[in-house]
Design a protein around this motif. Structure first.
Motif, PDB file in Angstrom:
ATOM      1  N   GLY A 146      91.578  85.572  21.936  1.00 31.18           N
ATOM      2  CA  GLY A 146      90.128  85.198  21.351  1.00 31.18           C
ATOM      3  C   GLY A 146      89.642  84.095  21.840  1.00 31.18           C
ATOM      4  N   ASN A 147      88.303  83.970  21.454  1.00 32.06           N
ATOM      5  CA  ASN A 147      87.384  82.800  21.987  1.00 32.06           C
ATOM      6  C   ASN A 147      87.565  81.554  20.788  1.00 32.06           C
ATOM      7  OD1 ASN A 147      85.536  80.978  22.520  1.00 32.06           O
ATOM      8  ND2 ASN A 147      83.691  82.409  22.168  1.00 32.06           N
ATOM      9  N   PRO A 148      88.430  80.713  21.205  1.00 31.60           N
ATOM     10  CA  PRO A 148      88.368  79.539  20.337  1.00 31.60           C
ATOM     11  C   PRO A 148      87.479  78.615  20.112  1.00 31.60           C
ATOM     12  CG  PRO A 148      89.430  79.011  22.415  1.00 31.60           C
ATOM     13  CD  PRO A 148      89.016  80.166  22.579  1.00 31.60           C
ATOM     14  N   VAL A 149      86.266  78.494  20.831  1.00 30.68           N
ATOM     15  CA  VAL A 149      85.309  77.407  20.885  1.00 30.68           C
ATOM     16  C   VAL A 149      84.938  77.295  19.206  1.00 30.68           C
ATOM     17  CG1 VAL A 149      82.883  76.706  21.669  1.00 30.68           C
ATOM     18  CG2 VAL A 149      84.705  77.799  23.121  1.00 30.68           C
ATOM     19  N   HIS A 150      84.403  78.297  18.845  1.00 27.18           N
ATOM     20  CA  HIS A 150      83.753  78.217  17.316  1.00 27.18           C
ATOM     21  C   HIS A 150      84.701  77.528  16.556  1.00 27.18           C
ATOM     22  CE1 HIS A 150      82.943  79.931  13.274  1.00 27.18           C
ATOM     23  NE2 HIS A 150      81.988  79.244  13.843  1.00 27.18           N
ATOM     24  N   GLU A 151      86.267  78.172  16.511  1.00 27.19           N
ATOM     25  CA  GLU A 151      87.304  77.417  15.924  1.00 27.19           C
ATOM     26  C   GLU A 151      87.585  75.989  16.050  1.00 27.19           C
ATOM     27  OE1 GLU A 151      90.374  79.953  16.759  1.00 27.19           O
ATOM     28  OE2 GLU A 151      89.413  81.716  15.801  1.00 27.19           O
ATOM     29  N   TYR A 152      87.381  75.477  17.258  1.00 21.70           N
ATOM     30  CA  TYR A 152      87.314  73.747  17.609  1.00 21.70           C
ATOM     31  C   TYR A 152      86.337  73.323  16.668  1.00 21.70           C
ATOM     32  CZ  TYR A 152      91.046  73.833  20.917  1.00 21.70           C
ATOM     33  OH  TYR A 152      92.476  73.981  21.401  1.00 21.70           O
ATOM     34  N   GLY A 153      85.086  73.904  16.876  1.00 19.15           N
ATOM     35  CA  GLY A 153      83.956  73.138  16.040  1.00 19.15           C
ATOM     36  C   GLY A 153      84.128  73.230  14.497  1.00 19.15           C
ATOM     37  N   LEU A 154      84.790  74.429  14.289  1.00 15.70           N
ATOM     38  CA  LEU A 154      85.185  74.333  12.788  1.00 15.70           C
ATOM     39  C   LEU A 154      86.189  73.258  12.214  1.00 15.70           C
ATOM     40  CD1 LEU A 154      85.207  77.893  11.372  1.00 15.70           C
ATOM     41  CD2 LEU A 154      83.798  76.247  10.523  1.00 15.70           C
ATOM     42  N   ALA A 155      87.251  73.132  13.391  1.00 12.18           N
ATOM     43  CA  ALA A 155      88.322  72.435  12.759  1.00 12.18           C
ATOM     44  C   ALA A 155      87.809  70.653  12.795  1.00 12.18           C
ATOM     45  CB  ALA A 155      89.184  72.201  14.000  1.00 12.18           C
ATOM     46  N   LEU A 156      86.729  70.599  13.762  1.00 12.88           N
ATOM     47  CA  LEU A 156      86.156  69.265  13.486  1.00 12.88           C
ATOM     48  C   LEU A 156      85.501  69.079  12.219  1.00 12.88           C
ATOM     49  CD1 LEU A 156      85.918  67.043  15.814  1.00 12.88           C
ATOM     50  CD2 LEU A 156      83.797  67.680  16.143  1.00 12.88           C
ATOM     51  N   LEU A 157      84.618  70.011  11.778  1.00 11.81           N
ATOM     52  CA  LEU A 157      83.788  69.670  10.686  1.00 11.81           C
ATOM     53  C   LEU A 157      84.638  69.788   9.404  1.00 11.81           C
ATOM     54  CD1 LEU A 157      80.713  71.993  11.780  1.00 11.81           C
ATOM     55  CD2 LEU A 157      80.993  69.522  11.241  1.00 11.81           C
TER      56      LEU A 157
END
Lengths: 510, 456
Positions: A83-94
């Motif tokens: 999967g594409n983890p980019v969105h999950e990295y953003g969410l991890a930050l927020l």
């Protein structure tokens, strides 16, 4: 004379400025109302939609280790996640700042969608009121309203980026940096970038067919985004693409189950999902802009409408996602269609009927859009695990050892993994599953089995040790327990308020 | 308007470095996977068809007119003769890379002569080198590459076109016949009736001779057996065309063929549809795509975009895509069969006492024949349900009638062919008492099958 003209001009500017201010104020109030209603609905449950817990686990994994969840020990068939983890990295930050972000973020973004919709429509129609109507139709679109309300999904952000890009296209020279930034951000956020690429292609075709010059920069932007997004997604989904080929586009969902996952397309489902007013006036607005009075700005909005319609018909996009993405664009065309209709009625002898018609339309809007939107929102809430379900998952954790493999319905598997910490046979992420058709068929076979022996056989073949029969399974299979005959080697435990756990001990018994 | 570099500057650099670049890149891309395979312990040459041809070459070299491991084909193909010649020097594996380099170089020279732009021809040659199909043809033994070389020879030396085409048909009947048809159509279009008639006549004669010599096996490929729309590499077709190169080719048509766009798009679509019916056409499609990619990249470099920032980013992106294609195809070749475990196991069985066939995955039949010198019990998937059978009597009857001496189970078979758990043949192997496990140096499991009549 000159002075009088000048003062009149200044007066017009003041009136325009006041109208624009009133328009922005109305838009801000509408956004606050939409956001507040959405939040009040999602606050009714402390839990997210069941399938979101896979993303939540990945986000937590990122927070703990810095890497996305790729080797998942909690799924037998889906342990090698793709999967594409980019969105999950953003969410991890927020979410590291506050876990409330899971609930607030999608709803806030969905409310922010109204800004580009308002700006695009105002440019198209020249009227703040028409732009407000488009924003209202977008905010209350039955499917769009409920979509991502209570789930972790990159769709709201991707949709916002698409709308911003479309809103900026009218002056590419001036907005070149924001355009490139948004295109790159969209490419890394969600495969909806391909919808944008297709939209730009259709847009260019429409403009060329109608004899408008096509800005070279539009072509350059199209080519760049297409190649960039294709490269990125081939890299991300390389293993799945090489194994399942074109089936990857359908997330490796077997043919027999496609309709249940991707939805069936019909005129009724489109009417209900978009709202009757949006659908009818949107179609009329497009017809008018295509055949009656060609309108360059309208083609920019129609590109995405045609692109998504093609993808929905070819079943390359799940129908609810398709309706979600098409709603803002059709709402813009619907507001345009409404404006054209009002102008037409004003020129007839029935001009007096405008206000009664508007009142009737408002009532109709309430029944055809507002009520279905709220009903869909309730439906979305029902897809989150109830407190009873969560209690049963926690009890499951107490009753089983950590090596247990639990067979569940695909829909609730992610929640079971999250709350019980136990491995499930599979979940709704089918991309890593080697033989998804057989797995889905076997799960159905176990839940509908009549003989303990066949369940034990499947247990040996598939490797599960327990079967969870919860509210979700009861709803799906229309029964309140498994129908298997009494077997000494299958032990049944009551987890919580009707949720049952079947422990398979046939091998030990033999 | 000048782009990233001026046309003249690009031509100057191409004139100086093109041949070096093509040779260096070819060596890296074509020999790289073979070196990696050796480092991995796998046999140097990948691919099932390779081992069928190597087997033919072995028979030629042994001077025996009869095949010790019987097979349908009785006369070796011209490719096998060439392979036998290379085997004399102990380097049969070198034949595909050499042929591939020859194809790329001749394509480059032809394009330079036709378009007069060395830089464009250079980019086209690079696109051809990194194309997925070329990665397969340059490492596997495949008569299609020799056929392509002969067709290129026919284009380059027009006077001897009939001879080259005849040789191409003899080498690869399907590919050669399709090339002959293209030549006849082109000669007719140019109203060169005599030439057209000569090619048609010689091609037909050679095709008839080929059928008579080779029997039905190569010829049945001519029949439109199955329509396969899977021609995209990124969608899991190892010998397909890359979607990236295809998009760049479309861009090439859009920017460099004003006025002839419809004709070029028609050629591209016709070749794509043709490739779905005749996979041999994929090489023609690959060459045409490479040519168009050459045009696209050349234009991207020499013409300035209005969004110049995107132009530079796009060139970097194209570099990344090229790298991706090279790495992915190399990894694919590294993972190709046969692997070290299977080859070691089969070599061990070559020297065992018992005569008899080997029962294993039908796809591994060419490897069984080459490495063990034994007959594979299954050559097609017709009887592969024997692996799933729970009927012991039926399984034994089949094995005895096929004179099976050994059963080889590989990890790939466990994943794809056998039942999960210990069911089907796996159950029989372990519990029936008719199979004796044998220590194997490779990773594959080997059992000796006790035949009641033979072994008592």
């Amino acid at each position: 004379m000159e002075e009088t003209k000048q003062s009149a001009g200044t007066g017009d500017a003041v009136v325009d400025g006041r109208r624009a201010y009133q328009g922005y104020l109305a838009l801000a109030i509408l956004m606050i109302i939409i956001f507040a209603v959405r939040m009040s609905v999602v606050e009714q449950t402390p839990y997210l939609r069941s399938d979101s817990y896979l993303a939540v686990r990945s986000v937590e994994h990122i927070q703990e280790t810095g890497a996305p969840l790729r080797d998942d020990p909690l799924s037998v068939t889906g342990h090698a996640r793709i999967g594409n983890p980019v969105h999950e990295y953003g969410l991890a930050l927020l979410t590291a700042m506050t876990p409330v972000a899971y609930k607030v973020l999608p709803n806030l973004i969905m409310a922010l969608l109204l800004i580009p919709v308002y700006l695009i429509t105002r440019r198209l129609s020249g009227s703040s009121f028409v732009a407000f109507i488009a924003a209202l139709l977008t905010g209350t679109g039955p499917v769009l309203f409920a979509r991502s309300m209570n789930s972790v999904s990159p769709v709201p952000l991707a949709l916002l980026l698409i709308l911003i890009i479309i809103a900026l296209l009218h002056d590419i020279e001036r907005h070149i940096f924001p355009l490139i930034f948004c295109a790159i951000a969209l490419a890394f956020t969600h495969p909806l970038i391909f919808v944008l690429s297709l939209s730009l292609l259709i847009m260019m075709l429409l403009l060329r067919v109608e004899g408008y010059g096509v800005d070279d920069r539009l072509g350059e932007l199209f080519f760049f985004t297409l190649l960039l997004s294709l490269w990125f997604y081939v890299l991300v989904f390389k293993n799945a693409l090489f194994e399942f080929g074109i089936g990857t586009l359908w997330r490796n969902v077997p043919g027999a189950y496609l309709a249940s996952v991707f939805g069936d397309i019909s005129l009724l489902s489109m009417l209900y999902g978009l709202g009757i007013i949006t659908f009818l006036f949107g179609t009329f607005g497009m017809y008018h802009a295509l055949f009656e009075r060609p309108h360059r700005e309208a083609y920019v909005v129609m590109g995405p409408v045609f692109a998504i319609a093609v993808l929905i018909v070819l079943r390359l996009i799940p129908i609810d996602l398709g309706i979600t993405v098409i709603t803002p664009f059709l709402a813009i065309m619907a507001a345009y269609g409404l404006m054209v209709s009002v102008h037409y009625i004003r020129r007839t002898k029935a001009a007096w009927s405008i206000y009664p018609l508007a009142a009737m339309l408002a009532v109709f809007f309430t029944f055809s859009a507002l009520l279905p939107a709220l009903s869909n929102a309730n439906g979305e809430l029902a897809r989150a695990p109830s407190s009873d379900q969560v209690a049963s998952y926690e009890r499951l954790r107490d009753l089983t050892d950590q090596h247990a493999v639990v067979l569940t319905t695909m829909e609730e598997a992610a929640a079971v993994q999250y709350f019980s910490g136990r491995t499930t046979l599979t979940d709704d992420d089918l991309l890593p599953v080697h033989n998804s058709a057989a797995v889905m068929r076997d799960i159905d076979a176990v839940y509908t089995a009549r003989f303990a022996l066949s369940v034990a056989g499947k247990s040996g073949e598939m490797g599960f040790t327990h079967i969870l029969f919860s509210e979700d399974a009861a709803r799906r299979y229309g029964r309140d327990r498994l129908l298997i005959d009494d077997a000494a080697c299958i032990e049944v435990s009551d987890l919580h308020r009707g949720s049952l756990l079947y422990a398979i001990r046939c091998e030990e018994a033999s | 308007m000048a782009g990233v570099i001026s046309h003249h500057e690009l031509e100057y650099h191409s004139q100086r470095y093109a041949v070096i670049i093509i040779l260096a890149l070819s060596l890296i891309v074509f020999l790289g996977p073979l070196i990696l395979r050796v480092a991995d312990g796998s046999p140097i040459t990948p691919g099932g068809e390779s081992y069928t041809l190597l087997h033919d070459a072995d028979i030629l070299l042994s001077g025996s007119s009869t095949d010790t491991v019987p097979f349908q084909r009785s006369v070796p193909s011209p490719y096998a003769i060439l392979l036998a010649f290379m085997a004399l020097f102990g380097v049969p594996w070198l034949l595909p890379p050499l042929l591939a380099i020859a194809v790329v170089m001749i394509s480059y020279l032809l394009l330079t002569a036709t378009y007069g732009q060395r830089s464009m021809a250079l980019f086209a040659a690079v696109a051809l080198i990194i194309s997925p199909l070329m990665s397969v043809l340059a490492t596997w033994h495949a008569p299609l590459l020799l056929c392509s070389l002969l067709v290129l020879g026919a284009i380059a030396i027009g006077r001897f076109a009939p001879a080259f085409i005849a040789a191409a048909i003899l080498t690869h009947p399907v590919g050669g016949s399709l090339a002959a048809m293209a030549f006849i159509a082109y000669a007719a279009y140019r109203k060169e009736w005599v030439r057209s008639a000569v090619i048609a006549g010689s091609s037909t004669a050679i095709a008839i001779v080929t059928i008579l010599l080779f029997g039905t096996r190569p010829f049945h490929e001519l029949v439109f057996a199955s329509w396969s729309p899977d021609i995209i590499f990124e969608l899991g077709m190892p010998t397909g065309v890359s979607v990236f190169l295809l998009i760049l080719a479309c861009y090439g048509i859009m920017v460099d063929f004003t006025g002839r766009r419809i004709a070029w798009f028609s050629v591209l679509i016709a070749l794509m549809l043709g490739s779905m019916a005749f996979p041999s056409l994929l090489i023609a499609l690959t060459v045409i795509i490479a040519l168009l990619v050459g045009h696209a990249v050349h234009r991207l470099l020499v013409v300035e975009w209005r969004l110049s920032m995107l132009q530079e980013s796009l060139l970097i992106l194209i570099g990344c895509i090229a790298l991706f294609l090279v790495i992915t195809t190399m990894r694919e070749r590294l993972a190709d069969d046969p692997d070290a475990a299977l080859s070691r196991t089969l070599i061990t069985l070559r020297n065992t006492e018992r005569d008899g066939a080997i029962l294993t995955d039908p796809q591994d039949a060419p490897f069984v024949r080459h490495f063990s010198g034994r007959k594979p019990a299954l050559e097609t998937n017709d009887h592969s349900d024997i692996f799933l059978s729970r009927d012991a009597v039926r399984a034994y009857a089949f094995m005895e009638s096929s004179d099976v001496a050994y059963v080889v189970i590989t990890d790939a078979m466990r994943d794809d062919l056998l039942l999960e758990g210990e069911d089907g043949i796996l159950f029989l192997l372990q519990h029936s008492g008719r199979f004796v496990p044998i220590a194997s140096p490779g990773g594959a499991s080997v059992w000796y099958f006790i035949q009641l009549e033979r072994d008592g």
